[in-house]
Design an enzyme around this catalytic site. Structure first.
Site, PDB file in Angstrom:
ATOM      1  N   LYS A 106      26.340 -51.744 -13.348  1.00 37.89           N
ATOM      2  CA  LYS A 106      26.808 -50.827 -14.675  1.00 37.89           C
ATOM      3  C   LYS A 106      27.296 -49.548 -14.249  1.00 37.89           C
ATOM      4  O   LYS A 106      26.567 -49.108 -13.223  1.00 37.89           O
ATOM      5  CB  LYS A 106      25.515 -50.670 -15.659  1.00 37.89           C
ATOM      6  CG  LYS A 106      25.685 -50.229 -16.622  1.00 37.89           C
ATOM      7  CD  LYS A 106      24.392 -49.844 -17.279  1.00 37.89           C
ATOM      8  CE  LYS A 106      23.307 -48.768 -16.735  1.00 37.89           C
ATOM      9  NZ  LYS A 106      22.828 -47.606 -17.396  1.00 37.89           N
TER      10      LYS A 106
ATOM     11  N   LYS B 288      25.929 -42.814 -14.516  1.00 36.89           N
ATOM     12  CA  LYS B 288      26.399 -41.226 -14.396  1.00 36.89           C
ATOM     13  C   LYS B 288      25.808 -40.759 -12.950  1.00 36.89           C
ATOM     14  O   LYS B 288      26.474 -39.907 -12.536  1.00 36.89           O
ATOM     15  CB  LYS B 288      25.549 -40.580 -15.561  1.00 36.89           C
ATOM     16  CG  LYS B 288      26.220 -40.549 -16.938  1.00 36.89           C
ATOM     17  CD  LYS B 288      25.517 -39.543 -17.924  1.00 36.89           C
ATOM     18  CE  LYS B 288      24.142 -40.114 -18.327  1.00 36.89           C
ATOM     19  NZ  LYS B 288      23.452 -39.384 -19.476  1.00 36.89           N
TER      20      LYS B 288
ATOM     21  N   LYS C  26      13.853 -47.205 -12.185  1.00 43.02           N
ATOM     22  CA  LYS C  26      14.162 -45.846 -11.673  1.00 43.02           C
ATOM     23  C   LYS C  26      12.768 -45.686 -10.806  1.00 43.02           C
ATOM     24  O   LYS C  26      12.908 -44.660  -9.783  1.00 43.02           O
ATOM     25  CB  LYS C  26      14.002 -45.096 -13.036  1.00 43.02           C
ATOM     26  CG  LYS C  26      15.584 -44.872 -13.505  1.00 43.02           C
ATOM     27  CD  LYS C  26      15.646 -44.014 -14.706  1.00 43.02           C
ATOM     28  CE  LYS C  26      16.946 -43.891 -15.105  1.00 43.02           C
ATOM     29  NZ  LYS C  26      17.094 -42.963 -16.496  1.00 43.02           N
TER      30      LYS C  26
HETATM   31  P1  TYM Z   1      22.288 -42.158 -21.250  1.00 40.39           P
HETATM   32  O1  TYM Z   1      22.442 -40.835 -21.410  1.00 40.39           O
HETATM   33  O2  TYM Z   1      21.754 -42.860 -20.020  1.00 40.39           O
HETATM   34  O3  TYM Z   1      23.618 -42.960 -21.918  1.00 40.39           O
HETATM   35  C1  TYM Z   1      24.142 -42.572 -23.085  1.00 40.39           C
HETATM   36  C2  TYM Z   1      24.806 -43.610 -23.894  1.00 40.39           C
HETATM   37  O4  TYM Z   1      25.966 -44.193 -22.870  1.00 40.39           O
HETATM   38  C3  TYM Z   1      25.520 -45.828 -22.899  1.00 40.39           C
HETATM   39  N1  TYM Z   1      26.201 -46.280 -21.585  1.00 40.39           N
HETATM   40  C4  TYM Z   1      27.012 -47.140 -21.477  1.00 40.39           C
HETATM   41  N2  TYM Z   1      27.656 -47.881 -22.468  1.00 40.39           N
HETATM   42  C5  TYM Z   1      28.772 -48.698 -21.814  1.00 40.39           C
HETATM   43  N3  TYM Z   1      28.665 -49.079 -20.453  1.00 40.39           N
HETATM   44  C6  TYM Z   1      28.233 -48.166 -19.504  1.00 40.39           C
HETATM   45  N4  TYM Z   1      28.240 -48.438 -18.384  1.00 40.39           N
HETATM   46  C7  TYM Z   1      27.077 -47.217 -20.159  1.00 40.39           C
HETATM   47  N5  TYM Z   1      26.268 -46.620 -19.446  1.00 40.39           N
HETATM   48  C8  TYM Z   1      25.479 -45.850 -20.517  1.00 40.39           C
HETATM   49  C9  TYM Z   1      24.062 -45.799 -23.146  1.00 40.39           C
HETATM   50  O5  TYM Z   1      23.638 -47.186 -23.718  1.00 40.39           O
HETATM   51  C10 TYM Z   1      23.775 -44.742 -24.165  1.00 40.39           C
HETATM   52  O6  TYM Z   1      24.012 -45.059 -25.393  1.00 40.39           O
HETATM   53  N6  TYM Z   1      17.867 -43.611 -23.334  1.00 40.39           N
HETATM   54  C11 TYM Z   1      19.059 -42.924 -23.655  1.00 40.39           C
HETATM   55  C12 TYM Z   1      19.186 -41.517 -24.209  1.00 40.39           C
HETATM   56  C13 TYM Z   1      18.437 -41.513 -25.517  1.00 40.39           C
HETATM   57  C14 TYM Z   1      18.618 -42.104 -26.692  1.00 40.39           C
HETATM   58  C15 TYM Z   1      17.763 -41.677 -27.748  1.00 40.39           C
HETATM   59  C16 TYM Z   1      19.562 -42.833 -27.277  1.00 40.39           C
HETATM   60  C17 TYM Z   1      17.216 -40.771 -25.780  1.00 40.39           C
HETATM   61  N7  TYM Z   1      16.623 -40.883 -27.117  1.00 40.39           N
HETATM   62  C18 TYM Z   1      17.407 -42.189 -29.136  1.00 40.39           C
HETATM   63  C19 TYM Z   1      19.603 -43.277 -28.706  1.00 40.39           C
HETATM   64  C20 TYM Z   1      18.445 -42.800 -29.494  1.00 40.39           C
HETATM   65  C21 TYM Z   1      20.130 -42.997 -22.449  1.00 40.39           C
HETATM   66  O7  TYM Z   1      19.559 -42.998 -21.398  1.00 40.39           O
HETATM   67  O8  TYM Z   1      21.194 -42.507 -22.622  1.00 40.39           O
END
Ligand code: TYM
Length: 338
Positions: free
Chosen positions: A199, A202, A118
């Site tokens: 991957k 979003k 990032k």
């Molecule tokens: P975020 O918002 O990027 O994504 C949310 C969840 O979706 C999963 N994910 C995917 N799974 C399968 N294939 C994909 N292409 C894909 N893209 C995203 C992510 O692994 C995630 O589970 N850092 C986290 C948010 C967060 C969090 C936490 C999660 C902040 N604090 C504490 C768990 C516990 C994140 O960026 O998610």
């Protein structure tokens, strides 16, 4: 006899970009499916969403936060079984993050792959972006969560959280539970339809048509994205032999249909990729239809969503306050009487 306490689960999604089928399969759908087995806390991590401030305007951020909360509900997260809340409504997240900051070696943060990726693509790199993993560790450790159901891309963040918890427990008597990632064997890494080597994301999905399958996309957009998905020139619709693009489509089909791989191969192998793509369009549209219908209904009554978030924050704070007091005491802070 009182029932033994269930193990605790914590997870969250950032209210940014266009939520897609990867977020659903890798995270939200498994939260919903396993709700009865755990004590659940599902957070919309709005403080994380501002780590790249240029990516979202305050107005869009506000709307996105409510949209994502409604999506949790539409995807089947039940507020009677799970605590749903906004991270910014529980100030203990920020407080614990600060306490953890002070014991986190800088080197641990510089080597995080998400930071490197990032930071490389953004003009202004804020301190919050570097500190992202510490806030995430605070999210999880605040609730003494045993399990963290996430997609594969979050593995390094959970490892970081475990290391930090162990370090804190060794330096002070903080008694953090060492959490474990819960990562599905399939569906945990859905690839972009336009570029199956990257991957599904979003932020790219918001900018580029045909990259992702948005959870709120119209059937016509879903059809277009899947029918134009990048595949190789062959016709090997077999999990072990297909190129990355076709394997991604097969994997999506398998996770959504819950059918065994051999049955799917028997249906699609030798038919060219058109049949697989058409069937996948139908399956995705049928899976998302009820979610989209519920989402439209929920968004009509935003007062209801806000009231539910208040209840969630109240419940979350009762747990969070106890943990922060425990950590403060362990670190030697003087207690206040007010
Ligand atoms: P975020 O918002 O990027 O994504 C949310 C969840 O979706 C999963 N994910 C995917 N799974 C399968 N294939 C994909 N292409 C894909 N893209 C995203 C992510 O692994 C995630 O589970 N850092 C986290 C948010 C967060 C969090 C936490 C999660 C902040 N604090 C504490 C768990 C516990 C994140 O960026 O998610």
């Amino acid at each position: 006899m009182p029932e033994p306490r269930k193990n605790r689960v914590f997870s969250g999604v950032q209210p940014t970009g266009k939520l897609h089928i990867g977020n659903y399969l890798g995270a939200i759908s498994q939260w919903a499916e396993n709700q009865d087995d755990f004590e659940n806390l599902f957070c919309v991590v709005d403080l994380h969403a501002i780590t790249i401030p240029a990516a979202i305007s305050p107005k869009a951020f506000h709307a996105k936060t409510l949209e994502v909360t409604a999506l949790y509900l539409a995807c089947g997260i039940d507020p009677a079984k799970s605590t749903i809340f906004l991270q910014s409504h529980v100030p203990e997240h920020s407080e614990l993050a600060w306490l953890l900051n002070c014991v986190t070696p800088l080197g641990w943060l510089y080597r995080m792959t998400q930071f490197k990726a990032k930071a490389g693509t953004n003009q202004m790199v804020g301190t919050g972006l570097l500190d992202y993993p510490v806030l995430m560790a605070a999210d999880i450790l605040l609730y003494d969560a045993h399990y963290v159901p996430v997609g594969e891309d979050q593995k390094q963040h959970i490892e970081f959280t475990r290391d930090l918890a162990q370090r804190c427990n060794a330096m002070f008597n903080t008694r953090f539970i060492i959490p474990e990632a819960q990562i599905r064997s399939s569906g945990a890494r859905i690839m972009g339809l336009d570029d199956p080597n990257a991957k599904m994301s979003k932020s790219i999905g918001e900018q580029k048509r045909g990259h992702s399958i948005g959870l709120l996309d119209a059937p016509s957009a879903i059809k277009k994205a899947i029918m134009s998905a990048t595949t190789d020139g062959g016709n090997e619709a077999r999990f072990g032999h297909a190129g990355v693009g076709v394997r991604n489509l097969l994997e999506l089909y398998a996770v959504l249909s819950k059918r065994p791989h051999d049955e799917i191969e028997a249906e699609f192998h030798g038919h060219g990729y058109g049949k697989l793509k058409k069937s996948l369009v139908e399956l995705v549209v049928e899976t998302l239809r009820p979610i989209q219908e519920r989402h439209v209904d929920l968004m009509k009554n935003q007062d209801h969503i806000r009231a539910m978030l208040d209840t969630g924050a109240r419940r979350a704070r009762t747990i969070a306050a106890v943990t922060v007091t425990r950590v403060r005491d362990a670190m030697g802070f003087v207690r206040s009487n007010i």
